[in-house]
Design a protein around this motif. Structure first.
Motif, PDB file in Angstrom:
ATOM      1  N   UNK A 193     -30.050 -19.573  17.324  1.00  0.00           N
ATOM      2  CA  UNK A 193     -30.407 -20.644  16.395  1.00  0.00           C
ATOM      3  C   UNK A 193     -29.549 -20.632  15.130  1.00  0.00           C
ATOM      4  N   UNK A 194     -29.298 -19.469  14.562  1.00  0.00           N
ATOM      5  CA  UNK A 194     -28.563 -19.414  13.290  1.00  0.00           C
ATOM      6  C   UNK A 194     -27.147 -19.983  13.419  1.00  0.00           C
ATOM      7  N   UNK A 195     -26.326 -19.552  14.396  1.00  0.00           N
ATOM      8  CA  UNK A 195     -24.992 -20.169  14.499  1.00  0.00           C
ATOM      9  C   UNK A 195     -25.050 -21.665  14.818  1.00  0.00           C
ATOM     10  N   UNK A 196     -26.047 -22.082  15.577  1.00  0.00           N
ATOM     11  CA  UNK A 196     -26.200 -23.507  15.879  1.00  0.00           C
ATOM     12  C   UNK A 196     -26.481 -24.297  14.604  1.00  0.00           C
ATOM     13  N   UNK A 197     -27.379 -23.794  13.773  1.00  0.00           N
ATOM     14  CA  UNK A 197     -27.690 -24.478  12.517  1.00  0.00           C
ATOM     15  C   UNK A 197     -26.498 -24.488  11.565  1.00  0.00           C
ATOM     16  N   UNK A 198     -25.748 -23.399  11.536  1.00  0.00           N
ATOM     17  CA  UNK A 198     -24.540 -23.362  10.702  1.00  0.00           C
ATOM     18  C   UNK A 198     -23.534 -24.395  11.205  1.00  0.00           C
ATOM     19  N   UNK A 199     -23.395 -24.505  12.525  1.00  0.00           N
ATOM     20  CA  UNK A 199     -22.499 -25.514  13.095  1.00  0.00           C
ATOM     21  C   UNK A 199     -22.931 -26.926  12.744  1.00  0.00           C
ATOM     22  N   UNK A 200     -24.228 -27.196  12.806  1.00  0.00           N
ATOM     23  CA  UNK A 200     -24.738 -28.517  12.418  1.00  0.00           C
ATOM     24  C   UNK A 200     -24.440 -28.812  10.950  1.00  0.00           C
ATOM     25  N   UNK A 201     -24.673 -27.829  10.101  1.00  0.00           N
ATOM     26  CA  UNK A 201     -24.429 -28.008   8.668  1.00  0.00           C
ATOM     27  C   UNK A 201     -22.944 -28.268   8.396  1.00  0.00           C
ATOM     28  N   UNK A 202     -22.074 -27.490   9.058  1.00  0.00           N
ATOM     29  CA  UNK A 202     -20.636 -27.682   8.858  1.00  0.00           C
ATOM     30  C   UNK A 202     -20.175 -29.044   9.378  1.00  0.00           C
ATOM     31  N   UNK A 203     -20.750 -29.491  10.499  1.00  0.00           N
ATOM     32  CA  UNK A 203     -20.400 -30.816  11.018  1.00  0.00           C
ATOM     33  C   UNK A 203     -20.776 -31.915  10.031  1.00  0.00           C
ATOM     34  N   UNK A 204     -21.925 -31.795   9.423  1.00  0.00           N
ATOM     35  CA  UNK A 204     -22.328 -32.799   8.423  1.00  0.00           C
ATOM     36  C   UNK A 204     -21.442 -32.731   7.189  1.00  0.00           C
ATOM     37  N   UNK A 205     -21.088 -31.533   6.797  1.00  0.00           N
ATOM     38  CA  UNK A 205     -20.279 -31.356   5.588  1.00  0.00           C
ATOM     39  C   UNK A 205     -18.854 -31.878   5.778  1.00  0.00           C
ATOM     40  N   UNK A 206     -18.259 -31.613   6.938  1.00  0.00           N
ATOM     41  CA  UNK A 206     -16.864 -31.987   7.176  1.00  0.00           C
ATOM     42  C   UNK A 206     -16.714 -33.202   8.092  1.00  0.00           C
ATOM     43  N   UNK A 207     -17.813 -33.829   8.463  1.00  0.00           N
ATOM     44  CA  UNK A 207     -17.810 -35.014   9.324  1.00  0.00           C
ATOM     45  C   UNK A 207     -16.978 -34.778  10.590  1.00  0.00           C
ATOM     46  N   UNK A 208     -17.304 -33.696  11.272  1.00  0.00           N
ATOM     47  CA  UNK A 208     -16.542 -33.321  12.469  1.00  0.00           C
ATOM     48  C   UNK A 208     -17.423 -33.239  13.709  1.00  0.00           C
ATOM     49  N   UNK A 227     -19.162 -33.613  17.161  1.00  0.00           N
ATOM     50  CA  UNK A 227     -20.074 -32.499  17.429  1.00  0.00           C
ATOM     51  C   UNK A 227     -19.364 -31.161  17.564  1.00  0.00           C
ATOM     52  N   UNK A 228     -18.111 -31.069  17.143  1.00  0.00           N
ATOM     53  CA  UNK A 228     -17.280 -29.915  17.484  1.00  0.00           C
ATOM     54  C   UNK A 228     -17.762 -28.604  16.892  1.00  0.00           C
ATOM     55  N   UNK A 229     -18.083 -28.582  15.636  1.00  0.00           N
ATOM     56  CA  UNK A 229     -18.527 -27.317  15.037  1.00  0.00           C
ATOM     57  C   UNK A 229     -19.924 -26.923  15.520  1.00  0.00           C
ATOM     58  N   UNK A 237     -20.905 -27.456  18.598  1.00  0.00           N
ATOM     59  CA  UNK A 237     -20.623 -26.841  19.905  1.00  0.00           C
ATOM     60  C   UNK A 237     -20.065 -25.430  19.746  1.00  0.00           C
ATOM     61  N   UNK A 238     -19.189 -25.247  18.770  1.00  0.00           N
ATOM     62  CA  UNK A 238     -18.654 -23.903  18.513  1.00  0.00           C
ATOM     63  C   UNK A 238     -19.787 -22.963  18.107  1.00  0.00           C
ATOM     64  N   UNK A 239     -20.665 -23.431  17.237  1.00  0.00           N
ATOM     65  CA  UNK A 239     -21.811 -22.616  16.832  1.00  0.00           C
ATOM     66  C   UNK A 239     -22.714 -22.284  18.002  1.00  0.00           C
ATOM     67  N   UNK A 240     -22.906 -23.254  18.885  1.00  0.00           N
ATOM     68  CA  UNK A 240     -23.750 -23.021  20.052  1.00  0.00           C
ATOM     69  C   UNK A 240     -23.126 -21.971  20.975  1.00  0.00           C
ATOM     70  N   UNK A 241     -21.830 -22.066  21.207  1.00  0.00           N
ATOM     71  CA  UNK A 241     -21.152 -21.089  22.063  1.00  0.00           C
ATOM     72  C   UNK A 241     -21.208 -19.698  21.434  1.00  0.00           C
TER      73      UNK A 241
END
Length: 80
Positions: free
Chosen positions: A22-37, A39-41, A43-47
């Motif tokens: 959950x933690x890397x997934x949430x960080x990836x979601x936050x980074x995607x919103x911050x950098x408008x990227x 679903x890539x970050x 997905x990276x967080x999920x992996x």
């Protein structure tokens, strides 16, 4: 009392896996919103989370499963 300890180890494993995913997934979601990227970050967080969870489970079982199995084998032999 020792059976409770074994049960707590299994519960601990569940929490560790959940947090490792959950933690890397949430960080990836936050980074995607911050950098408008999206679903890539995410997905990276999920992996990263899935890999961390898998390695956490393997590490946990290497440490604890043989000890738990040995305890139960001794109890089984005593019962026979």
């Amino acid at each position: 009392m020792k059976d409770w300890f074994d049960a707590f180890q299994v519960l601990q494993l569940g929490w560790v896996v959940a947090l490792m995913v959950i933690i890397p997934l949430l960080v990836g979601l936050w980074l995607d919103r911050r950098f408008d990227s999206a679903p890539w970050l995410t997905l990276v967080g999920m992996v990263i989370g899935i890999l961390a969870g898998t390695f956490g489970v393997v590490r946990h079982f290497r440490r604890n499963y043989s000890a738990i199995d040995a305890k139960h084998s001794r109890h089984k032999e005593e019962d026979e």
